[in-house]
Motif scaffolding. Structure first.
Motif, PDB file in Angstrom:
ATOM      1  N   GLY A  54      -1.675   3.087 -51.930  1.00  0.00           N
ATOM      2  CA  GLY A  54      -2.738   2.624 -52.822  1.00  0.00           C
ATOM      3  C   GLY A  54      -2.324   1.363 -53.574  1.00  0.00           C
ATOM      4  O   GLY A  54      -3.130   0.448 -53.752  1.00  0.00           O
ATOM      5  N   ILE A  55      -1.073   1.304 -54.013  1.00  0.00           N
ATOM      6  CA  ILE A  55      -0.570   0.117 -54.719  1.00  0.00           C
ATOM      7  C   ILE A  55      -0.561  -1.088 -53.789  1.00  0.00           C
ATOM      8  O   ILE A  55      -0.950  -2.193 -54.184  1.00  0.00           O
ATOM      9  CB  ILE A  55       0.841   0.391 -55.290  1.00  0.00           C
ATOM     10  N   VAL A  56      -0.122  -0.879 -52.543  1.00  0.00           N
ATOM     11  CA  VAL A  56      -0.122  -1.977 -51.560  1.00  0.00           C
ATOM     12  C   VAL A  56      -1.542  -2.490 -51.338  1.00  0.00           C
ATOM     13  O   VAL A  56      -1.782  -3.704 -51.278  1.00  0.00           O
ATOM     14  CB  VAL A  56       0.518  -1.512 -50.225  1.00  0.00           C
ATOM     15  N   ALA A  57      -2.492  -1.564 -51.237  1.00  0.00           N
ATOM     16  CA  ALA A  57      -3.898  -1.959 -51.062  1.00  0.00           C
ATOM     17  C   ALA A  57      -4.386  -2.778 -52.260  1.00  0.00           C
ATOM     18  O   ALA A  57      -5.109  -3.769 -52.094  1.00  0.00           O
ATOM     19  CB  ALA A  57      -4.769  -0.716 -50.877  1.00  0.00           C
ATOM     20  N   VAL A  58      -3.986  -2.377 -53.479  1.00  0.00           N
ATOM     21  CA  VAL A  58      -4.369  -3.109 -54.700  1.00  0.00           C
ATOM     22  C   VAL A  58      -3.778  -4.515 -54.682  1.00  0.00           C
ATOM     23  O   VAL A  58      -4.447  -5.493 -55.054  1.00  0.00           O
ATOM     24  CB  VAL A  58      -3.909  -2.334 -55.958  1.00  0.00           C
ATOM     25  N   VAL A  59      -2.519  -4.638 -54.246  1.00  0.00           N
ATOM     26  CA  VAL A  59      -1.863  -5.953 -54.169  1.00  0.00           C
ATOM     27  C   VAL A  59      -2.638  -6.880 -53.236  1.00  0.00           C
ATOM     28  O   VAL A  59      -2.908  -8.046 -53.559  1.00  0.00           O
ATOM     29  CB  VAL A  59      -0.397  -5.808 -53.710  1.00  0.00           C
ATOM     30  N   PHE A  60      -3.011  -6.365 -52.065  1.00  0.00           N
ATOM     31  CA  PHE A  60      -3.780  -7.175 -51.113  1.00  0.00           C
ATOM     32  C   PHE A  60      -5.143  -7.552 -51.701  1.00  0.00           C
ATOM     33  O   PHE A  60      -5.603  -8.682 -51.528  1.00  0.00           O
ATOM     34  CB  PHE A  60      -3.967  -6.409 -49.791  1.00  0.00           C
ATOM     35  N   LYS A  61      -5.780  -6.606 -52.407  1.00  0.00           N
ATOM     36  CA  LYS A  61      -7.095  -6.877 -53.009  1.00  0.00           C
ATOM     37  C   LYS A  61      -6.971  -7.957 -54.087  1.00  0.00           C
ATOM     38  O   LYS A  61      -7.796  -8.870 -54.163  1.00  0.00           O
ATOM     39  CB  LYS A  61      -7.639  -5.575 -53.622  1.00  0.00           C
ATOM     40  N   TYR A  62      -5.937  -7.849 -54.916  1.00  0.00           N
ATOM     41  CA  TYR A  62      -5.710  -8.840 -55.971  1.00  0.00           C
ATOM     42  C   TYR A  62      -5.537 -10.236 -55.364  1.00  0.00           C
ATOM     43  O   TYR A  62      -6.108 -11.218 -55.848  1.00  0.00           O
ATOM     44  CB  TYR A  62      -4.471  -8.463 -56.789  1.00  0.00           C
ATOM     45  N   CYS A  63      -4.750 -10.306 -54.286  1.00  0.00           N
ATOM     46  CA  CYS A  63      -4.502 -11.603 -53.636  1.00  0.00           C
ATOM     47  C   CYS A  63      -5.775 -12.158 -53.003  1.00  0.00           C
ATOM     48  O   CYS A  63      -6.012 -13.369 -53.035  1.00  0.00           O
ATOM     49  CB  CYS A  63      -3.394 -11.470 -52.583  1.00  0.00           C
ATOM     50  N   ASP A  64      -6.602 -11.273 -52.434  1.00  0.00           N
ATOM     51  CA  ASP A  64      -7.890 -11.719 -51.878  1.00  0.00           C
ATOM     52  C   ASP A  64      -8.802 -12.236 -52.994  1.00  0.00           C
ATOM     53  O   ASP A  64      -9.420 -13.298 -52.861  1.00  0.00           O
ATOM     54  CB  ASP A  64      -8.586 -10.556 -51.149  1.00  0.00           C
ATOM     55  N   ASP A  65      -8.879 -11.480 -54.091  1.00  0.00           N
ATOM     56  CA  ASP A  65      -9.764 -11.845 -55.202  1.00  0.00           C
ATOM     57  C   ASP A  65      -9.358 -13.161 -55.844  1.00  0.00           C
ATOM     58  O   ASP A  65     -10.198 -13.917 -56.337  1.00  0.00           O
ATOM     59  CB  ASP A  65      -9.771 -10.737 -56.258  1.00  0.00           C
ATOM     60  N   ASN A  66      -8.052 -13.426 -55.874  1.00  0.00           N
ATOM     61  CA  ASN A  66      -7.552 -14.616 -56.552  1.00  0.00           C
ATOM     62  C   ASN A  66      -7.124 -15.730 -55.587  1.00  0.00           C
ATOM     63  O   ASN A  66      -6.490 -16.702 -56.000  1.00  0.00           O
ATOM     64  CB  ASN A  66      -6.366 -14.228 -57.451  1.00  0.00           C
ATOM     65  N   LYS A  67      -7.487 -15.533 -54.306  1.00  0.00           N
ATOM     66  CA  LYS A  67      -7.191 -16.544 -53.270  1.00  0.00           C
ATOM     67  C   LYS A  67      -5.709 -16.938 -53.257  1.00  0.00           C
ATOM     68  O   LYS A  67      -5.355 -18.116 -53.241  1.00  0.00           O
ATOM     69  CB  LYS A  67      -8.075 -17.781 -53.449  1.00  0.00           C
ATOM     70  N   LEU A  68      -4.857 -15.902 -53.255  1.00  0.00           N
ATOM     71  CA  LEU A  68      -3.409 -16.103 -53.175  1.00  0.00           C
ATOM     72  C   LEU A  68      -2.939 -15.766 -51.765  1.00  0.00           C
ATOM     73  O   LEU A  68      -2.995 -14.597 -51.371  1.00  0.00           O
ATOM     74  CB  LEU A  68      -2.683 -15.197 -54.176  1.00  0.00           C
ATOM     75  N   PRO A  69      -2.509 -16.736 -50.972  1.00  0.00           N
ATOM     76  CA  PRO A  69      -2.055 -16.434 -49.603  1.00  0.00           C
ATOM     77  C   PRO A  69      -0.780 -15.589 -49.606  1.00  0.00           C
ATOM     78  O   PRO A  69       0.198 -15.932 -50.280  1.00  0.00           O
ATOM     79  CB  PRO A  69      -1.782 -17.820 -49.005  1.00  0.00           C
ATOM     80  N   LEU A  70      -0.811 -14.458 -48.877  1.00  0.00           N
ATOM     81  CA  LEU A  70       0.390 -13.631 -48.681  1.00  0.00           C
ATOM     82  C   LEU A  70       0.990 -14.005 -47.326  1.00  0.00           C
ATOM     83  O   LEU A  70       0.557 -13.509 -46.286  1.00  0.00           O
ATOM     84  CB  LEU A  70       0.010 -12.147 -48.691  1.00  0.00           C
ATOM     85  N   LEU A  71       1.970 -14.870 -47.345  1.00  0.00           N
ATOM     86  CA  LEU A  71       2.522 -15.381 -46.089  1.00  0.00           C
ATOM     87  C   LEU A  71       3.812 -14.676 -45.686  1.00  0.00           C
ATOM     88  O   LEU A  71       3.958 -14.243 -44.549  1.00  0.00           O
ATOM     89  CB  LEU A  71       2.761 -16.895 -46.189  1.00  0.00           C
ATOM     90  N   ASP A  72       4.744 -14.576 -46.612  1.00  0.00           N
ATOM     91  CA  ASP A  72       6.026 -13.959 -46.272  1.00  0.00           C
ATOM     92  C   ASP A  72       6.367 -12.863 -47.285  1.00  0.00           C
ATOM     93  O   ASP A  72       5.605 -12.583 -48.207  1.00  0.00           O
ATOM     94  CB  ASP A  72       7.143 -15.008 -46.191  1.00  0.00           C
ATOM     95  N   LEU A  73       7.531 -12.234 -47.089  1.00  0.00           N
ATOM     96  CA  LEU A  73       7.892 -11.087 -47.927  1.00  0.00           C
ATOM     97  C   LEU A  73       8.168 -11.484 -49.374  1.00  0.00           C
ATOM     98  O   LEU A  73       7.946 -10.689 -50.290  1.00  0.00           O
ATOM     99  CB  LEU A  73       9.106 -10.363 -47.329  1.00  0.00           C
ATOM    100  N   LYS A  74       8.622 -12.703 -49.601  1.00  0.00           N
ATOM    101  CA  LYS A  74       8.863 -13.115 -50.995  1.00  0.00           C
ATOM    102  C   LYS A  74       7.543 -13.232 -51.765  1.00  0.00           C
ATOM    103  O   LYS A  74       7.500 -12.997 -52.967  1.00  0.00           O
ATOM    104  CB  LYS A  74       9.702 -14.392 -51.065  1.00  0.00           C
ATOM    105  N   ASP A  75       6.457 -13.579 -51.062  1.00  0.00           N
ATOM    106  CA  ASP A  75       5.130 -13.582 -51.698  1.00  0.00           C
ATOM    107  C   ASP A  75       4.758 -12.172 -52.154  1.00  0.00           C
ATOM    108  O   ASP A  75       4.311 -11.959 -53.280  1.00  0.00           O
ATOM    109  CB  ASP A  75       4.061 -14.074 -50.713  1.00  0.00           C
ATOM    110  N   PHE A  76       4.943 -11.220 -51.252  1.00  0.00           N
ATOM    111  CA  PHE A  76       4.555  -9.839 -51.544  1.00  0.00           C
ATOM    112  C   PHE A  76       5.394  -9.271 -52.685  1.00  0.00           C
ATOM    113  O   PHE A  76       4.868  -8.619 -53.597  1.00  0.00           O
ATOM    114  CB  PHE A  76       4.724  -8.991 -50.281  1.00  0.00           C
ATOM    115  N   LYS A  77       6.696  -9.552 -52.663  1.00  0.00           N
ATOM    116  CA  LYS A  77       7.581  -9.060 -53.725  1.00  0.00           C
ATOM    117  C   LYS A  77       7.198  -9.674 -55.078  1.00  0.00           C
ATOM    118  O   LYS A  77       7.220  -9.000 -56.104  1.00  0.00           O
ATOM    119  CB  LYS A  77       9.042  -9.392 -53.394  1.00  0.00           C
ATOM    120  N   LYS A  78       6.850 -10.951 -55.073  1.00  0.00           N
ATOM    121  CA  LYS A  78       6.494 -11.640 -56.317  1.00  0.00           C
ATOM    122  C   LYS A  78       5.239 -11.024 -56.945  1.00  0.00           C
ATOM    123  O   LYS A  78       5.164 -10.842 -58.162  1.00  0.00           O
ATOM    124  CB  LYS A  78       6.289 -13.130 -56.058  1.00  0.00           C
ATOM    125  N   VAL A  79       4.244 -10.681 -56.114  1.00  0.00           N
ATOM    126  CA  VAL A  79       3.016 -10.073 -56.641  1.00  0.00           C
ATOM    127  C   VAL A  79       3.332  -8.697 -57.236  1.00  0.00           C
ATOM    128  O   VAL A  79       2.812  -8.332 -58.291  1.00  0.00           O
ATOM    129  CB  VAL A  79       1.928  -9.948 -55.546  1.00  0.00           C
TER     130      VAL A  79
END
Length: 503
Positions: free
Chosen positions: A155-180
């Motif tokens: 559920g948390i992972v899904a929220v992270v992806f939703k937040y990035c979609d809502d705020n137009k933040l590209p999730l390209l590599d693992l450092k992006d995901f960790k930072k969010v």
């Protein structure tokens, strides 16, 4: 009618096809190869998946090579997972050998040495076309499966992806995901809580540890841009032959999680982008996964369910998956049940466990009046195998012990010089080997955090300055008692009293 004649008649009837096919070799009975009793597998059923199994040194890799060559000749592209590093020789014609001539004479097939169009690919820093994918392309479900997360963590992972979609933040590599993830429980805690609800720091900590575990297997090389376009796996050369795409995995044998991550992402991308083919006459692309036990070895239940689901569904896209491993028991039963073509090389019975495995393997094949399957499984020679396929109507073909044809290409690796030449001629190397690190979630959130920290620092300075000025005002203000005692009225009063006392 003799056994040989009856056998020839059964093979001819069971392996006759109306459409196009590939020839695996010739059937054998009583240890003798029956000339021109060809074992033919229809192209129409090759998307029903398959298994190539057998003990070490029995010829599994050469069978894989034979199938890849014949598919390429028919204009069908192939993807090979090369964990042992011995498949690159497909690019060069076979030097030939008297034993090969003898084998093909017994089978009744001509032997023509041929090299095939090859594309060398790599997941790591080895030379070749770099294969990458972005975290966004994985999506929350597949990423959660690979990380083996709980329902709450998913559920948390899904929220992270939703937040990035809502705020137009590209999730390209693992450092992006960790930072969010870090932002969600740090600077951006209030922002996340107001829109998506509270996120537990213990859960994000667990997810971060799982990501670090994946990174330790080399995943940071795989996640990023430029993302590989799966359509480039289906190229045909100028002679109408399908490209044989060889993924070099020799340096990740001890990193099964990276191997399974790559394979699943590739299959998921293909399933999402390839059009439905329905009941077509030929496959679009064939995968050969060597050392397939590495995929299932450390796979969680959720990951196995994902693999099983993909195996069931992807054939409708014209994709065939072929697992190459030592023993059929290496493959989960639910996956094994989906495999139409089975090529079983010899098994060795050194222990009671081995004998039990052979007995179970024999039960996977149709009964035959010509063979005791258990006995044949232990007596097959190198380059011989039991084969059971599906005919054009999806029915199992008669079981056939088969003398397999030899590869037309070199049964060895390319030299360093030949490898460099093959990579140097590649159009895809120029397309994918430039590393791109454009602005993504990591950079955007870093700026946001820096800005927030600067504002917090300014606010702190403002409060400190305010406290100091208040303190100064207090220090310059006269004590009320002193003020009264030193006032003119008070002094005049005291002096008046004193005069009266003196009088």
């Amino acid at each position: 009618m003799s056994d040989k004649e009856k056998f020839f008649e059964q093979i001819e009837k069971g392996y006759t096809t109306k459409g196009d096919y590939i020839t695996m070799g010739a059937g054998m009975v009583n240890g003798e190869t029956i000339k021109e009793a060809f074992i033919k597998v229809p192209l129409k059923t090759l998307n029903r998946h398959g298994l190539i199994a057998g003990a070490t040194g029995t010829g599994k890799t050469k069978t894989l090579q034979v199938m890849a060559e014949n598919l390429s000749e028919k204009g069908i592209p192939v993807l090979l997972m090369d964990l042992k590093g011995d498949l690159s020789g497909i690019a060069q014609p076979s030097p030939g050998h008297p034993k090969i001539d003898e084998r093909h004479e017994a089978i009744g097939l001509p032997f023509e040495p041929t090299g095939f169009p090859v594309e060398i690919m790599s997941l790591s820093e080895q030379d070749g076309v770099r294969l990458r994918a972005t975290v966004s392309e994985f999506g929350p479900v597949l990423l959660s499966r690979i990380l083996d997360l709980t329902v709450t963590q998913e559920g948390i992972v899904a929220v992270v992806f939703k937040y990035c979609d809502d705020n137009k933040l590209p999730l390209l590599d693992l450092k992006d995901f960790k930072k969010v993830l870090q932002y969600a429980t740090g600077t951006g805690k209030k922002e996340f809580q107001s829109t998506y609800g509270r996120i537990s720091t213990s859960s994000t900590g667990t997810i971060l540890r799982k990501i670090i575990e994946l990174e330790q297997q080399g995943a940071e090389l795989f996640f990023g841009e430029k993302s590989f376009d799966v359509d480039d796996l289906t190229r045909i050369d100028e002679n109408g032959r399908g490209y044989i795409n060889i993924v070099r995995l020799t340096d990740i044998q001890d990193r099964p999680k990276l191997f399974s991550t790559f394979m699943l992402s590739l299959l998921a991308e293909i399933y999402a982008t390839f059009p439905e083919q329905g009941d077509s006459d030929r496959p679009e692309l064939i995968f050969f996964i060597d050392e397939a036990h590495l995929i299932f070895k450390e796979a969680s239940k959720a990951l196995l369910d994902q693999i099983e689901s993909i195996v069931k569904l992807i054939r409708s896209k014209g994709i065939g998956l072929y697992f190459v491993t030592q023993n059929p028991t290496d493959v989960p039963d639910d996956v094994l049940a989906q495999l139409g073509l089975k090529v079983q090389h010899a098994l060795r019975a050194f222990t009671a466990k081995d004998r039990k495995a052979i007995r179970l393997t024999a039960q996977n094949y149709p009964d035959s009046e010509f063979y005791d399957t258990e006995e044949v499984l232990t007596s097959l020679g190198i380059g011989e195998a039991l084969i059971s396929a599906l005919d054009e109507k999806g029915r199992p073909t008669p079981l056939a012990a088969t003398m397999l044809r030899a590869p037309m290409s070199r049964m060895d690796v390319l030299t360093d010089k030949e490898l460099k030449e093959a990579i140097g001629q590649s159009k895809l190397v120029k397309k994918y080997n430039e590393e791109i690190d454009r602005e993504s979630a990591y950079e955007v959130l870093n700026e946001k955090i820096e800005k927030a920290e600067k504002e917090a620092e300014k606010e702190k300075e403002r409060k400190t300055t305010s406290r100091r000025s208040t303190s100064r005002r207090r220090s310059t203000r006269m004590n009320p008692v002193v003020k009264v005692l030193t006032s003119a009225t008070f002094i005049r009063g005291v002096l008046g009293v004193m005069k009266k006392v003196i009088r």
